[in-house]
Design a protein around this motif. Structure first.
Motif, short mmCIF file in Angstrom:
data_model
loop_
_atom_site.label_atom_id
_atom_site.label_comp_id
_atom_site.label_asym_id
_atom_site.label_seq_id
_atom_site.Cartn_x
_atom_site.Cartn_y
_atom_site.Cartn_z
N GLU A 285 0.81 -1.21 0.00
CA GLU A 285 0.00 0.00 0.00
C GLU A 285 0.85 1.27 0.00
OE1 GLU A 285 -2.58 -0.33 3.35
OE2 GLU A 285 -3.77 -1.97 2.47
N GLY A 286 2.17 1.10 -0.11
CA GLY A 286 3.03 2.27 -0.24
C GLY A 286 3.95 2.56 0.93
N ALA A 287 3.84 1.82 2.01
CA ALA A 287 4.74 2.06 3.15
C ALA A 287 6.15 1.59 2.82
CB ALA A 287 4.22 1.33 4.39
N ALA A 288 7.13 2.27 3.36
CA ALA A 288 8.53 1.88 3.16
C ALA A 288 8.96 0.94 4.29
CB ALA A 288 9.43 3.11 3.15
N LEU A 289 9.81 -0.02 3.94
CA LEU A 289 10.27 -0.98 4.94
C LEU A 289 10.93 -0.27 6.12
CD1 LEU A 289 10.67 -4.04 5.65
CD2 LEU A 289 12.95 -3.80 4.62
N LYS A 290 11.67 0.81 5.84
CA LYS A 290 12.39 1.49 6.92
C LYS A 290 11.44 2.03 7.99
CE LYS A 290 12.56 5.93 4.45
NZ LYS A 290 13.46 6.96 3.87
N HIS A 291 10.23 2.40 7.60
CA HIS A 291 9.28 2.93 8.57
C HIS A 291 8.68 1.83 9.45
CE1 HIS A 291 8.74 6.46 5.59
NE2 HIS A 291 9.66 6.73 6.49
N ILE A 292 8.77 0.61 9.00
CA ILE A 292 8.25 -0.53 9.76
C ILE A 292 9.33 -1.11 10.67
CG2 ILE A 292 7.20 -2.82 9.60
CD1 ILE A 292 6.07 -1.92 6.86
N VAL A 293 10.50 -1.38 10.09
CA VAL A 293 11.52 -2.11 10.85
C VAL A 293 12.27 -1.24 11.85
CG1 VAL A 293 11.80 -3.85 9.05
CG2 VAL A 293 13.33 -1.86 9.09
N ARG A 294 12.12 0.08 11.78
CA ARG A 294 12.80 0.91 12.79
C ARG A 294 12.30 0.58 14.20
NH1 ARG A 294 10.49 6.07 14.41
NH2 ARG A 294 8.35 6.33 13.66
N HIS A 295 11.11 0.01 14.27
CA HIS A 295 10.53 -0.31 15.58
C HIS A 295 10.98 -1.67 16.12
CE1 HIS A 295 8.02 3.17 15.04
NE2 HIS A 295 7.49 2.67 13.96
N VAL A 296 11.68 -2.46 15.31
CA VAL A 296 12.08 -3.80 15.75
C VAL A 296 13.58 -3.87 16.06
CG1 VAL A 296 10.28 -4.71 14.23
CG2 VAL A 296 12.67 -4.87 13.50
N LEU A 297 14.29 -2.76 15.93
CA LEU A 297 15.75 -2.79 16.02
C LEU A 297 16.26 -3.30 17.37
CD1 LEU A 297 16.69 0.57 14.23
CD2 LEU A 297 16.73 -1.76 13.29
N GLY A 298 15.48 -3.13 18.43
CA GLY A 298 15.93 -3.57 19.74
C GLY A 298 15.52 -4.98 20.10
N LEU A 299 14.99 -5.74 19.17
CA LEU A 299 14.45 -7.06 19.50
C LEU A 299 15.51 -7.99 20.09
CD1 LEU A 299 12.06 -9.01 19.51
CD2 LEU A 299 12.62 -9.58 17.13
N PHE A 300 16.75 -7.87 19.62
CA PHE A 300 17.83 -8.72 20.14
C PHE A 300 18.72 -7.94 21.11
CE2 PHE A 300 16.37 -10.97 16.44
CZ PHE A 300 16.51 -12.31 16.78
N HIS A 301 18.14 -6.97 21.78
CA HIS A 301 18.88 -6.17 22.76
C HIS A 301 19.55 -7.06 23.81
CE1 HIS A 301 19.75 -2.86 25.53
NE2 HIS A 301 19.25 -3.60 26.49
N GLY A 302 20.86 -6.89 23.96
CA GLY A 302 21.60 -7.65 24.97
C GLY A 302 21.87 -9.09 24.60
#
Length: 344
Positions: A285-302
């Motif tokens: 629908e036009g969203a860019a991947l960068k706008h979605i995955v910026r929220h998952v960057l901390g998933l493997f924190h530590g």
């Protein structure tokens, strides 16, 4: 501690909303957008989610398809409103109810200069009568619960009775729950960022509020960053609201939700891959991947491989044509780094 025992709602959605009081994710500007909330819902099926703050006039006159974007899966979901005009807040509440939100929350805690100039946010704690008028107008506008998120006070305020009177006025006007960010807001001399760290936390005020008003749902927010802290607070209040901890360490959100629900922990990769249908539909629908995955960057924190995971996504998501394959690449690199670490 004495607690009220309300009649369980017969409607499944209302029942899910009532149960979700124990754990919620704070409204955070520039962070808790529709993509973030979709990810957080996968992590925490039992939590209550909040939008970023939206000004009531923006809801009335702005692009609702963007400002009020949601998906059915995100329920229970609350819209946080900013504003101080009762009529505007009432109209925005009607719109929110029609749009499918489960709660409308009035922001009485944001300390930014822009918010102060607009006479809303934390400065409203100095105008309890106006807050009561706003809440009354919002509560009369629909059947959706109206709640208030506030601080303990403003600047050098240090009187629990003043804080409690502010809460009582909001509740008498129709607020069904109070979320307490358990520190003062400093409107002079501190930036919004500093306001999240510098004023001392006083959780005891929130605990006392609940103790003295056992029938009032009270949620505590501010500086809570562990499962143990969450469980400790839940011995005193109805719910805990996580802020930056849920964003920077999203697996913590999953672990707390799973513990509260008595559910098993799911692997990080499995949780992330569950986001793929939503991500690909959004990109179609036009969203860019960068706008979605910026929220998952901390998933493997530590975790071993966590830095590599973040690096692959951060460097690749902005490139033209980036798609879900990049996420799989990040997961594969992370798994290799983790195996290498464990073998060393």
């Amino acid at each position: 501690m004495t607690t009220a025992t309300p009649t369980p709602p017969s409607d499944p959605r209302a029942a899910a909303y009532a149960a979700s009081v124990r754990l919620s994710v704070a409204p955070m500007m520039d962070w808790t957008d529709v993509h973030c909330r979709q990810f957080h819902r996968l992590l925490a099926p039992g939590a209550r989610l909040y939008t970023e703050m939206v000004h009531a006039r923006a809801v009335i006159h702005g692009d609702r398809s963007r400002l009020l974007a949601l998906t059915p899966e995100q329920a229970p979901l609350a819209l946080q409103l900013g504003g101080s005009e009762p009529a505007d807040l009432a109209e925005a509440t009607r719109i929110a109810a029609a749009h499918g939100f489960d709660e409308v929350n009035l922001n009485c805690g944001c300390p930014s200069d822009r918010v102060q100039a607009g006479r809303f946010g934390a400065c409203l704690m100095r105008e309890p009568a106006l807050v009561a008028d706003c809440v009354a107008a919002m509560a009369a506008a629909s059947d959706v619960p109206v709640t208030v998120k506030c601080r303990l006070g403003v600047d050098e305020d240090d009187d629990y009775d003043v804080f409690a009177a502010f809460v009582d006025g909001a509740v008498a006007a129709g607020a069904s729950m109070i979320v307490v960010h358990a520190r003062n807001a400093w409107l002079q001399g501190l930036s919004p960022k500093e306001n999240r760290d510098v004023p001392p936390l006083r959780y005891d005020w929130a605990h006392r509020l609940k103790r003295e008003r056992p029938g009032l749902p009270v949620v505590v927010n501010g500086g809570i960053a562990s499962l143990d802290a969450t469980l400790a607070h839940l011995r005193h209040v109805d719910g805990v609201m996580l802020g930056r901890a849920a964003y920077h360490d999203p697996y913590l959100l999953h672990a707390i939700d799973a513990t509260l629900r008595g559910a098993p922990l799911r692997p990080r990769g499995e949780l992330l891959r569950a986001l793929r249908p939503y991500a690909e539909a959004s990109m179609a629908e036009g969203a860019a991947l960068k706008h979605i995955v910026r929220h998952v960057l901390g998933l493997f924190h530590g975790q071993p491989g966590g830095r590599a995971f973040r690096q692959v996504l951060s460097e690749g998501a902005h490139r033209p044509g980036a798609d879900w394959g990049l996420v799989e690449e990040a997961l594969a690199v992370t798994e290799v780094r983790a195996r290498d670490r464990s073998a060393a």
